[in-house]
Design an enzyme around this catalytic site. Structure first.
Site, PDB file in Angstrom:
ATOM      1  N   ARG A  23     -54.833  70.705   8.033  1.00 31.35           N
ATOM      2  CA  ARG A  23     -55.144  71.993   8.673  1.00 31.35           C
ATOM      3  C   ARG A  23     -54.697  72.012  10.132  1.00 31.35           C
ATOM      4  NH1 ARG A  23     -61.170  72.358   8.193  1.00 31.35           N
ATOM      5  NH2 ARG A  23     -60.850  70.136   8.400  1.00 31.35           N
ATOM      6  N   ASN A  41     -59.983  74.487   4.150  1.00 28.68           N
ATOM      7  CA  ASN A  41     -60.102  73.676   2.943  1.00 28.68           C
ATOM      8  C   ASN A  41     -60.839  74.481   1.875  1.00 28.68           C
ATOM      9  OD1 ASN A  41     -58.882  71.381   3.995  1.00 28.68           O
ATOM     10  ND2 ASN A  41     -60.804  70.437   4.611  1.00 28.68           N
TER      11      ASN A  41
END
Length: 95
Positions: A23, A41
């Site tokens: 990320r 996520n």
């Protein structure tokens, strides 16, 4: 002069993509390319990203996301293209 139409892409990435800085890698590249949106996520173990911007910038973003950071392993991904909804002012990581 024709106005550039902003696009939107939704990306789901599968593989070794959680716990490897994925990320943050997505965030850095989005900021470098001037793209807005978010990444997060999923409980399924995948990473989901929504990005809006110029089509050429988004295509480069998609290429980088498919590649992933060095400790990740992208096994599969899906893309969904559309027109930008202009709902973001920046790119962020959501939880």
């Amino acid at each position: 002069m024709e106005e550039k139409k902003l696009k939107r892409v939704e990306i789901i990435v599968e593989g070794l993509v959680q716990g490897v800085g994925f990320r943050y890698y997505v965030l850095r590249n989005a900021n470098t390319l001037g793209i807005t949106g978010y990444t997060k996520n999923l409980y399924s173990g995948e990473v989901f990203s929504v990005a809006e911007g110029d089509k050429e910038q988004l295509e480069e973003f998609v290429r980088l996301v498919k590649q992933g950071p060095s400790h990740s392993m992208v096994r599969d991904f899906s893309l969904k293209w559309g027109d930008a909804l202009n709902e973001f002012s920046h790119f962020e990581i959501r939880h």
